[in-house]
Write a protein that holds these residues in place. Structure first.
Motif, PDB file in Angstrom:
ATOM      1  N   GLN A  70    -116.429  67.045  -8.139  1.00 37.60           N
ATOM      2  CA  GLN A  70    -115.258  67.934  -8.143  1.00 37.60           C
ATOM      3  C   GLN A  70    -115.447  69.044  -9.175  1.00 37.60           C
ATOM      4  O   GLN A  70    -114.991  70.151  -9.008  1.00 37.60           O
ATOM      5  N   ASP A  71    -116.100  68.651 -10.275  1.00 40.49           N
ATOM      6  CA  ASP A  71    -116.215  69.578 -11.402  1.00 40.49           C
ATOM      7  C   ASP A  71    -117.662  69.547 -11.923  1.00 40.49           C
ATOM      8  O   ASP A  71    -118.438  68.674 -11.542  1.00 40.49           O
ATOM      9  N   TYR A  72    -117.997  70.466 -12.828  1.00 42.11           N
ATOM     10  CA  TYR A  72    -119.352  70.487 -13.377  1.00 42.11           C
ATOM     11  C   TYR A  72    -119.557  69.265 -14.265  1.00 42.11           C
ATOM     12  O   TYR A  72    -118.667  68.880 -15.022  1.00 42.11           O
ATOM     13  N   SER A  73    -120.744  68.666 -14.152  1.00 39.32           N
ATOM     14  CA  SER A  73    -121.044  67.480 -14.932  1.00 39.32           C
ATOM     15  C   SER A  73    -122.245  67.789 -15.828  1.00 39.32           C
ATOM     16  O   SER A  73    -123.345  68.030 -15.335  1.00 39.32           O
ATOM     17  N   PHE A  74    -122.012  67.832 -17.144  1.00 38.59           N
ATOM     18  CA  PHE A  74    -123.139  68.118 -18.052  1.00 38.59           C
ATOM     19  C   PHE A  74    -122.852  67.630 -19.468  1.00 38.59           C
ATOM     20  O   PHE A  74    -121.707  67.489 -19.877  1.00 38.59           O
ATOM     21  N   ASP A  75    -123.948  67.315 -20.166  1.00 36.64           N
ATOM     22  CA  ASP A  75    -123.874  66.984 -21.595  1.00 36.64           C
ATOM     23  C   ASP A  75    -124.690  68.024 -22.345  1.00 36.64           C
ATOM     24  O   ASP A  75    -125.730  68.474 -21.858  1.00 36.64           O
ATOM     25  N   LEU A  76    -124.205  68.358 -23.540  1.00 37.15           N
ATOM     26  CA  LEU A  76    -124.872  69.404 -24.300  1.00 37.15           C
ATOM     27  C   LEU A  76    -125.256  68.896 -25.690  1.00 37.15           C
ATOM     28  O   LEU A  76    -124.411  68.372 -26.415  1.00 37.15           O
ATOM     29  N   TYR A  77    -126.539  69.041 -26.010  1.00 36.61           N
ATOM     30  CA  TYR A  77    -127.021  68.641 -27.332  1.00 36.61           C
ATOM     31  C   TYR A  77    -127.543  69.879 -28.051  1.00 36.61           C
ATOM     32  O   TYR A  77    -128.338  70.636 -27.478  1.00 36.61           O
ATOM     33  N   GLY A  80    -130.434  68.282 -31.326  1.00 28.46           N
ATOM     34  CA  GLY A  80    -130.484  66.818 -31.236  1.00 28.46           C
ATOM     35  C   GLY A  80    -129.138  66.125 -31.252  1.00 28.46           C
ATOM     36  O   GLY A  80    -129.057  64.940 -30.952  1.00 28.46           O
ATOM     37  N   LYS A  81    -128.071  66.830 -31.587  1.00 20.60           N
ATOM     38  CA  LYS A  81    -126.757  66.180 -31.687  1.00 20.60           C
ATOM     39  C   LYS A  81    -125.835  66.683 -30.585  1.00 20.60           C
ATOM     40  O   LYS A  81    -125.812  67.875 -30.286  1.00 20.60           O
ATOM     41  N   LYS A  82    -125.050  65.738 -30.036  1.00 20.61           N
ATOM     42  CA  LYS A  82    -124.107  66.116 -28.985  1.00 20.61           C
ATOM     43  C   LYS A  82    -123.108  67.137 -29.540  1.00 20.61           C
ATOM     44  O   LYS A  82    -122.592  66.961 -30.634  1.00 20.61           O
ATOM     45  N   HIS A  83    -122.888  68.196 -28.813  1.00 22.23           N
ATOM     46  CA  HIS A  83    -122.046  69.281 -29.319  1.00 22.23           C
ATOM     47  C   HIS A  83    -121.001  69.645 -28.292  1.00 22.23           C
ATOM     48  O   HIS A  83    -121.185  70.579 -27.506  1.00 22.23           O
ATOM     49  N   ASP A  84    -119.884  68.925 -28.290  1.00 22.40           N
ATOM     50  CA  ASP A  84    -118.873  69.188 -27.254  1.00 22.40           C
ATOM     51  C   ASP A  84    -118.164  70.524 -27.459  1.00 22.40           C
ATOM     52  O   ASP A  84    -117.644  71.093 -26.508  1.00 22.40           O
ATOM     53  N   ASP A  85    -118.191  71.048 -28.709  1.00 29.48           N
ATOM     54  CA  ASP A  85    -117.481  72.325 -28.918  1.00 29.48           C
ATOM     55  C   ASP A  85    -118.188  73.513 -28.263  1.00 29.48           C
ATOM     56  O   ASP A  85    -117.605  74.576 -28.109  1.00 29.48           O
ATOM     57  N   PHE A  86    -119.464  73.348 -27.865  1.00 25.74           N
ATOM     58  CA  PHE A  86    -120.137  74.441 -27.134  1.00 25.74           C
ATOM     59  C   PHE A  86    -119.864  74.354 -25.630  1.00 25.74           C
ATOM     60  O   PHE A  86    -120.223  75.245 -24.872  1.00 25.74           O
ATOM     61  N   LYS A  87    -119.256  73.215 -25.209  1.00 24.15           N
ATOM     62  CA  LYS A  87    -119.121  72.990 -23.763  1.00 24.15           C
ATOM     63  C   LYS A  87    -118.252  74.025 -23.035  1.00 24.15           C
ATOM     64  O   LYS A  87    -118.610  74.446 -21.934  1.00 24.15           O
ATOM     65  N   PRO A  88    -117.122  74.461 -23.618  1.00 18.47           N
ATOM     66  CA  PRO A  88    -116.287  75.421 -22.868  1.00 18.47           C
ATOM     67  C   PRO A  88    -117.042  76.705 -22.486  1.00 18.47           C
ATOM     68  O   PRO A  88    -116.830  77.249 -21.410  1.00 18.47           O
ATOM     69  N   LYS A  89    -117.945  77.147 -23.358  1.00 21.62           N
ATOM     70  CA  LYS A  89    -118.720  78.360 -23.071  1.00 21.62           C
ATOM     71  C   LYS A  89    -119.633  78.151 -21.849  1.00 21.62           C
ATOM     72  O   LYS A  89    -119.746  79.012 -20.975  1.00 21.62           O
ATOM     73  N   ILE A  90    -120.257  76.971 -21.810  1.00 24.31           N
ATOM     74  CA  ILE A  90    -121.152  76.655 -20.681  1.00 24.31           C
ATOM     75  C   ILE A  90    -120.314  76.462 -19.416  1.00 24.31           C
ATOM     76  O   ILE A  90    -120.690  76.895 -18.324  1.00 24.31           O
ATOM     77  N   TYR A  91    -119.163  75.818 -19.599  1.00 25.16           N
ATOM     78  CA  TYR A  91    -118.278  75.576 -18.457  1.00 25.16           C
ATOM     79  C   TYR A  91    -117.879  76.915 -17.815  1.00 25.16           C
ATOM     80  O   TYR A  91    -117.998  77.085 -16.602  1.00 25.16           O
ATOM     81  N   SER A  92    -117.454  77.867 -18.627  1.00 24.98           N
ATOM     82  CA  SER A  92    -117.025  79.139 -18.015  1.00 24.98           C
ATOM     83  C   SER A  92    -118.229  79.923 -17.478  1.00 24.98           C
ATOM     84  O   SER A  92    -118.110  80.654 -16.497  1.00 24.98           O
ATOM     85  N   PHE A  93    -119.392  79.716 -18.077  1.00 27.09           N
ATOM     86  CA  PHE A  93    -120.625  80.332 -17.532  1.00 27.09           C
ATOM     87  C   PHE A  93    -120.905  79.769 -16.135  1.00 27.09           C
ATOM     88  O   PHE A  93    -121.136  80.515 -15.177  1.00 27.09           O
ATOM     89  N   PHE A  94    -120.853  78.436 -16.009  1.00 26.30           N
ATOM     90  CA  PHE A  94    -121.094  77.800 -14.699  1.00 26.30           C
ATOM     91  C   PHE A  94    -120.105  78.324 -13.654  1.00 26.30           C
ATOM     92  O   PHE A  94    -120.462  78.589 -12.517  1.00 26.30           O
ATOM     93  N   LYS A  95    -118.864  78.475 -14.094  1.00 26.86           N
ATOM     94  CA  LYS A  95    -117.832  78.950 -13.174  1.00 26.86           C
ATOM     95  C   LYS A  95    -118.166  80.353 -12.648  1.00 26.86           C
ATOM     96  O   LYS A  95    -118.012  80.654 -11.479  1.00 26.86           O
ATOM     97  N   ARG A  96    -118.675  81.193 -13.574  1.00 25.13           N
ATOM     98  CA  ARG A  96    -119.000  82.566 -13.171  1.00 25.13           C
ATOM     99  C   ARG A  96    -120.217  82.640 -12.264  1.00 25.13           C
ATOM    100  O   ARG A  96    -120.345  83.566 -11.474  1.00 25.13           O
TER     101      ARG A  96
END
Ligand code: DP6
Length: 362
Positions: A70-77, A80-96
């Motif tokens: 239904q939605d984009y599925s991804f993890d961002l490191y 080496g460390k998981k970085h959920d605060d960068f996810k919204p930027k990637i999410y809106s990139f995927f959307k575009r």
């Protein structure tokens, strides 16, 4: 090429899984992109030196899902460390970009990314980061559709990167990249970057850029907000025209290796960029007292030595010191003797003009 030419046919068979690693460079604009229209269309054309040392390396691992999510599925490191605060930027990139890469919801992606420069250096990683990710996605597209040419691969990577961050369109290839429609250059486009098609004198092919880290903290106003403030800006029309004129002026300068002409345009562009910020409403200043102190030192050094060292600025307080290869020794000495004192913790990064992104072994 139009937007339609970048849509991937959704009928093609998708690979099950895989991994791609790309290293994409940062770039420094000589003529600045400042102001944009909807869909990341620049208000004026820009041109940049692709850098070499400052780069982002991104490994994109993909695994096909049983059925389209239904939605984009991804993890961002990040480093080496998981970085959920960068996810919204990637999410809106995927959307575009989904309309150009219809397979995005068919996969779970794991994205590992790291920068060659320190995280809190005030150097923006959005250009190199978006470029590296776009190249990874294009590697998947090439598996789906092996018939695409290398030109198409790079052009679409630049097109996708632009939708993530405008200046990222100039971080795919080297050494001088122009992005944005300009009447003198028939092939130029608002949609993607183009290797500067005219003659470039050899002096500009080995230029150095030493980045003086004046302020490593987060900047108070993001570039995206700054671009937006060009809407209704009292000097916007004149500024956009000036960028076109400067690009025309640069043509002869680049061909002849005219260093004095180069300095004039490049420094004027840097100061105009910051004067646009100061004349925005709300107004703001990203330069720091040390930024100005460095500029004055550079001018004084040029005056007394006849050197061709000059500066440019991006949307921040750091100073990019530009100089030709044959002045390397005297300028480095000058930086160490007179400019390091103005850098935060004495930090600076030696970079030079580069040839563009590289695919690495996973
Ligand atoms: C001053 O590309 O960072 O560095 O498209 O909103 O992501 P977005 O902006 P961005 O703007 C760069 C502005 C600049 C000038 C330039 O690189 O041309």
């Amino acid at each position: 090429m139009t937007e339609k030419d970048f849509v991937l046919n959704a009928e093609l068979e998708l690979p099950k899984q895989g991994s791609y690693k790309w290293k994409a460079p940062s770039n420094i604009a000589l003529i600045k992109y400042w102001g944009k229209k909807p869909n990341q269309i620049p208000a004026n054309p820009s041109i940049s030196f692709t850098l070499d040392a400052c780069a982002t390396t991104t490994t994109l691992t993909f695994k096909k899902l049983d059925k389209k999510a239904q939605d984009y599925s991804f993890d961002l490191y990040f480093e080496g460390k998981k970085h959920d605060d960068f996810k919204p930027k990637i999410y809106s990139f995927f959307k575009r970009i989904e309309c150009y890469l219809p397979f995005l919801r068919d996969y779970h992606f794991t994205i590992h990314t790291s920068n060659s420069f320190p995280h809190s250096s005030g150097i923006a990683s959005s250009a190199s980061g978006m470029a590296a990710l776009s190249l990874g996605l294009m590697s998947i597209e090439r598996e789906v559709n092996p018939k695409i040419t290398i030109e198409y691969f790079l052009q679409k990577a630049s097109f996708l990167a632009r939708l993530g961050s405008g200046s990222a369109s100039r971080s795919i290839e080297g050494e001088l990249i122009q992005w944005g429609r300009h009447n003198d250059i028939t092939e130029s486009s608002d949609l993607y970057g183009l290797t500067y098609p005219y003659k470039v004198h050899s002096v500009f092919k080995s230029y150095h850029d030493t980045i003086l880290l004046v302020h490593k903290g987060q900047k108070t106003v993001s570039s995206t907000v700054g671009h937006d403030l060009m809407h209704g800006h009292p000097f916007a029309t004149a500024r956009f025209e000036q960028a076109h004129e400067n690009l025309t002026g640069l043509q002869d300068i680049l061909a002849k290796g005219d260093l004095k002409g180069f300095i004039k345009i490049v420094e004027s562009e840097a100061l105009t960029l910051h004067s646009m910020m100061m004349a925005s409403l709300p107004y703001y200043i990203l330069m720091k007292p040390n930024t100005l102190a460095i500029i004055e030192k550079i001018w004084a050094f040029r005056e007394t030595t006849g050197s061709h060292v000059c500066f440019t600025l991006d949307a921040g307080a750091n100073v990019h010191v530009l100089y030709p290869e044959k002045e390397k020794e005297i300028v480095i000495q000058f930086i160490q003797d007179e400019l390091v004192a103005y850098c935060e913790s004495g930090h600076y990064i030696c970079d030079r003009i580069g040839k563009g992104a590289k695919q690495l072994k996973v």
